[in-house]
Design a protein around this motif. Sequence first.
Motif, PDB file in Angstrom:
ATOM      1  N   LYS A   1       4.596  14.889 -13.571  1.00  0.00           N
ATOM      2  CA  LYS A   1       4.317  15.754 -14.686  1.00  0.00           C
ATOM      3  C   LYS A   1       3.271  16.645 -14.506  1.00  0.00           C
ATOM      4  CE  LYS A   1       6.889  13.258 -17.997  1.00  0.00           C
ATOM      5  NZ  LYS A   1       7.698  13.678 -19.153  1.00  0.00           N
ATOM      6  N   LEU A   2       1.998  16.140 -13.696  1.00  0.00           N
ATOM      7  CA  LEU A   2       1.087  16.700 -13.800  1.00  0.00           C
ATOM      8  C   LEU A   2       1.111  17.801 -12.705  1.00  0.00           C
ATOM      9  CD1 LEU A   2      -2.323  16.602 -13.892  1.00  0.00           C
ATOM     10  CD2 LEU A   2      -2.321  15.442 -11.813  1.00  0.00           C
ATOM     11  N   PHE A   3       2.146  17.870 -11.872  1.00  0.00           N
ATOM     12  CA  PHE A   3       2.314  18.577 -10.519  1.00  0.00           C
ATOM     13  C   PHE A   3       3.211  19.679 -11.232  1.00  0.00           C
ATOM     14  CE2 PHE A   3       1.998  15.048  -7.542  1.00  0.00           C
ATOM     15  CZ  PHE A   3       0.544  15.213  -7.212  1.00  0.00           C
TER      16      PHE A   3
ATOM     17  N   ASN B   1       0.622  -1.200   0.009  1.00  0.00           N
ATOM     18  CA  ASN B   1      -0.077   0.161   0.053  1.00  0.00           C
ATOM     19  C   ASN B   1       0.880   1.293   0.013  1.00  0.00           C
ATOM     20  OD1 ASN B   1      -2.218  -1.452  -0.016  1.00  0.00           O
ATOM     21  ND2 ASN B   1      -2.753  -1.037   2.104  1.00  0.00           N
ATOM     22  N   GLY B   2       2.079   1.428   0.959  1.00  0.00           N
ATOM     23  CA  GLY B   2       2.861   2.559   0.790  1.00  0.00           C
ATOM     24  C   GLY B   2       3.465   2.569  -0.446  1.00  0.00           C
ATOM     25  N   TRP B   3       4.294   1.414  -0.975  1.00  0.00           N
ATOM     26  CA  TRP B   3       4.907   1.621  -2.300  1.00  0.00           C
ATOM     27  C   TRP B   3       4.244   2.174  -3.327  1.00  0.00           C
ATOM     28  CZ3 TRP B   3       7.368  -3.607  -0.838  1.00  0.00           C
ATOM     29  CH2 TRP B   3       8.474  -3.592   0.056  1.00  0.00           C
ATOM     30  N   ASN B   4       2.905   1.601  -3.390  1.00  0.00           N
ATOM     31  CA  ASN B   4       1.959   1.790  -4.490  1.00  0.00           C
ATOM     32  C   ASN B   4       1.530   3.047  -4.549  1.00  0.00           C
ATOM     33  OD1 ASN B   4       2.198  -0.536  -5.779  1.00  0.00           O
ATOM     34  ND2 ASN B   4       0.416  -1.577  -4.807  1.00  0.00           N
ATOM     35  N   THR B   5       1.228   3.895  -3.315  1.00  0.00           N
ATOM     36  CA  THR B   5       0.943   5.167  -3.081  1.00  0.00           C
ATOM     37  C   THR B   5       1.966   6.137  -3.473  1.00  0.00           C
ATOM     38  OG1 THR B   5      -0.615   4.568  -1.259  1.00  0.00           O
ATOM     39  CG2 THR B   5       0.098   6.881  -1.557  1.00  0.00           C
ATOM     40  N   GLU B   6       3.383   5.707  -3.140  1.00  0.00           N
ATOM     41  CA  GLU B   6       4.618   6.302  -3.652  1.00  0.00           C
ATOM     42  C   GLU B   6       4.622   6.470  -4.940  1.00  0.00           C
ATOM     43  OE1 GLU B   6       9.248   6.220  -2.721  1.00  0.00           O
ATOM     44  OE2 GLU B   6       7.872   5.728  -1.213  1.00  0.00           O
ATOM     45  N   LYS B   7       4.483   5.363  -5.597  1.00  0.00           N
ATOM     46  CA  LYS B   7       4.550   5.205  -7.193  1.00  0.00           C
ATOM     47  C   LYS B   7       3.670   6.069  -8.003  1.00  0.00           C
ATOM     48  CE  LYS B   7       4.918   1.031  -9.096  1.00  0.00           C
ATOM     49  NZ  LYS B   7       4.587  -0.379  -9.591  1.00  0.00           N
ATOM     50  N   ILE B   8       2.346   6.346  -7.224  1.00  0.00           N
ATOM     51  CA  ILE B   8       1.252   6.994  -7.879  1.00  0.00           C
ATOM     52  C   ILE B   8       1.800   8.784  -7.838  1.00  0.00           C
ATOM     53  CG2 ILE B   8      -1.036   8.199  -7.313  1.00  0.00           C
ATOM     54  CD1 ILE B   8      -1.844   5.269  -6.643  1.00  0.00           C
ATOM     55  N   LEU B   9       2.465   8.859  -6.574  1.00  0.00           N
ATOM     56  CA  LEU B   9       2.980  10.302  -6.601  1.00  0.00           C
ATOM     57  C   LEU B   9       4.177  10.654  -7.674  1.00  0.00           C
ATOM     58  CD1 LEU B   9       3.418  10.673  -2.766  1.00  0.00           C
ATOM     59  CD2 LEU B   9       2.225  12.345  -4.277  1.00  0.00           C
ATOM     60  N   HIS B  10       4.756   9.532  -8.072  1.00  0.00           N
ATOM     61  CA  HIS B  10       6.071   9.674  -8.936  1.00  0.00           C
ATOM     62  C   HIS B  10       5.280   9.734 -10.209  1.00  0.00           C
ATOM     63  CE1 HIS B  10       9.595   9.310  -6.550  1.00  0.00           C
ATOM     64  NE2 HIS B  10       9.143   8.294  -5.761  1.00  0.00           N
ATOM     65  N   LEU B  11       4.266   9.015 -10.557  1.00  0.00           N
ATOM     66  CA  LEU B  11       3.616   9.054 -11.673  1.00  0.00           C
ATOM     67  C   LEU B  11       3.122  10.391 -12.200  1.00  0.00           C
ATOM     68  CD1 LEU B  11       1.919   5.440 -12.028  1.00  0.00           C
ATOM     69  CD2 LEU B  11       3.882   6.380 -13.579  1.00  0.00           C
ATOM     70  N   ASN B  12       2.622  11.252 -10.783  1.00  0.00           N
ATOM     71  CA  ASN B  12       1.851  12.322 -11.081  1.00  0.00           C
ATOM     72  C   ASN B  12       2.812  13.547 -11.262  1.00  0.00           C
ATOM     73  OD1 ASN B  12      -0.764  11.472 -11.136  1.00  0.00           O
ATOM     74  ND2 ASN B  12      -0.798  11.340  -9.039  1.00  0.00           N
TER      75      ASN B  12
ATOM     76  N   ASP C   1       2.799  21.174 -14.174  1.00  0.00           N
ATOM     77  CA  ASP C   1       2.175  22.212 -14.906  1.00  0.00           C
ATOM     78  C   ASP C   1       1.476  23.161 -13.928  1.00  0.00           C
ATOM     79  OD1 ASP C   1       0.384  23.524 -16.382  1.00  0.00           O
ATOM     80  OD2 ASP C   1      -0.235  21.893 -17.423  1.00  0.00           O
ATOM     81  N   SER C   2       1.497  24.566 -13.845  1.00  0.00           N
ATOM     82  CA  SER C   2       1.054  25.000 -12.827  1.00  0.00           C
ATOM     83  C   SER C   2      -0.498  25.369 -13.029  1.00  0.00           C
ATOM     84  CB  SER C   2       1.620  26.612 -13.002  1.00  0.00           C
ATOM     85  OG  SER C   2       1.439  27.208 -14.167  1.00  0.00           O
ATOM     86  N   SER C   3      -1.053  25.040 -14.141  1.00  0.00           N
ATOM     87  CA  SER C   3      -2.565  25.088 -14.498  1.00  0.00           C
ATOM     88  C   SER C   3      -3.060  23.898 -13.912  1.00  0.00           C
ATOM     89  CB  SER C   3      -2.792  24.993 -15.978  1.00  0.00           C
ATOM     90  OG  SER C   3      -2.378  23.750 -16.454  1.00  0.00           O
ATOM     91  N   ASN C   4      -2.373  22.892 -13.260  1.00  0.00           N
ATOM     92  CA  ASN C   4      -2.811  21.603 -12.514  1.00  0.00           C
ATOM     93  C   ASN C   4      -2.668  21.912 -11.201  1.00  0.00           C
ATOM     94  OD1 ASN C   4      -3.760  20.516 -14.822  1.00  0.00           O
ATOM     95  ND2 ASN C   4      -1.774  19.474 -15.134  1.00  0.00           N
ATOM     96  N   SER C   5      -2.551  23.044 -10.643  1.00  0.00           N
ATOM     97  CA  SER C   5      -2.153  23.226  -9.081  1.00  0.00           C
ATOM     98  C   SER C   5      -3.177  22.460  -8.360  1.00  0.00           C
ATOM     99  CB  SER C   5      -1.911  24.718  -8.906  1.00  0.00           C
ATOM    100  OG  SER C   5      -3.295  25.394  -9.169  1.00  0.00           O
ATOM    101  N   PHE C   6      -4.522  22.513  -8.663  1.00  0.00           N
ATOM    102  CA  PHE C   6      -5.583  21.793  -7.918  1.00  0.00           C
ATOM    103  C   PHE C   6      -5.224  20.461  -7.457  1.00  0.00           C
ATOM    104  CE2 PHE C   6      -6.141  20.771 -12.315  1.00  0.00           C
ATOM    105  CZ  PHE C   6      -6.647  19.253 -12.229  1.00  0.00           C
ATOM    106  N   ALA C   7      -4.581  19.826  -8.452  1.00  0.00           N
ATOM    107  CA  ALA C   7      -4.090  18.236  -8.201  1.00  0.00           C
ATOM    108  C   ALA C   7      -2.872  18.156  -6.814  1.00  0.00           C
ATOM    109  CB  ALA C   7      -3.286  17.803  -9.317  1.00  0.00           C
ATOM    110  N   LEU C   8      -2.256  19.302  -6.797  1.00  0.00           N
ATOM    111  CA  LEU C   8      -1.370  19.212  -5.734  1.00  0.00           C
ATOM    112  C   LEU C   8      -1.589  19.119  -4.213  1.00  0.00           C
ATOM    113  CD1 LEU C   8       1.918  19.693  -5.060  1.00  0.00           C
ATOM    114  CD2 LEU C   8       1.345  22.161  -4.906  1.00  0.00           C
TER     115      LEU C   8
END
Length: 130
Positions: A53-55, A40-51, A57-64
Amino acid sequence: MRKKIDFKILQNDILDNNYYHRIRRAKTANLEEIRKRLFNGWNTEKILHLNKKLFEDSSNSFALQWAFPQAYYSTFSLTLAYFQAIGHQQLSHTSVLKQFSKLVTEGKYPDVISFYTDGPRQDFSYNNIT
């Protein structure tokens, strides 16, 4: 100001800390439950790394706003897995936080990742961070 953890210093802090030399798996450790928490911890960390590029882009600041809960959940899940592995029976959120803070203030975690405040709300001191 942004700082990056120096993993060589972290590794040396762990190797020099006697606490880590005495850690043993508890006889009561439920390996399947520990494995579930680790994944669970490792997969959640993986999601952060995958995101990442999303973070960027300043137009996606809502995702932060979701990055902090994800990072917290990952850390909490991995900490809970560790505590279960060494035999801590308390699994409540509050008890895990108390046990973690106790270990940090006792110097059981490397200084490079252990910063905290101490004292009453109106008169606290910072430790291991400026």
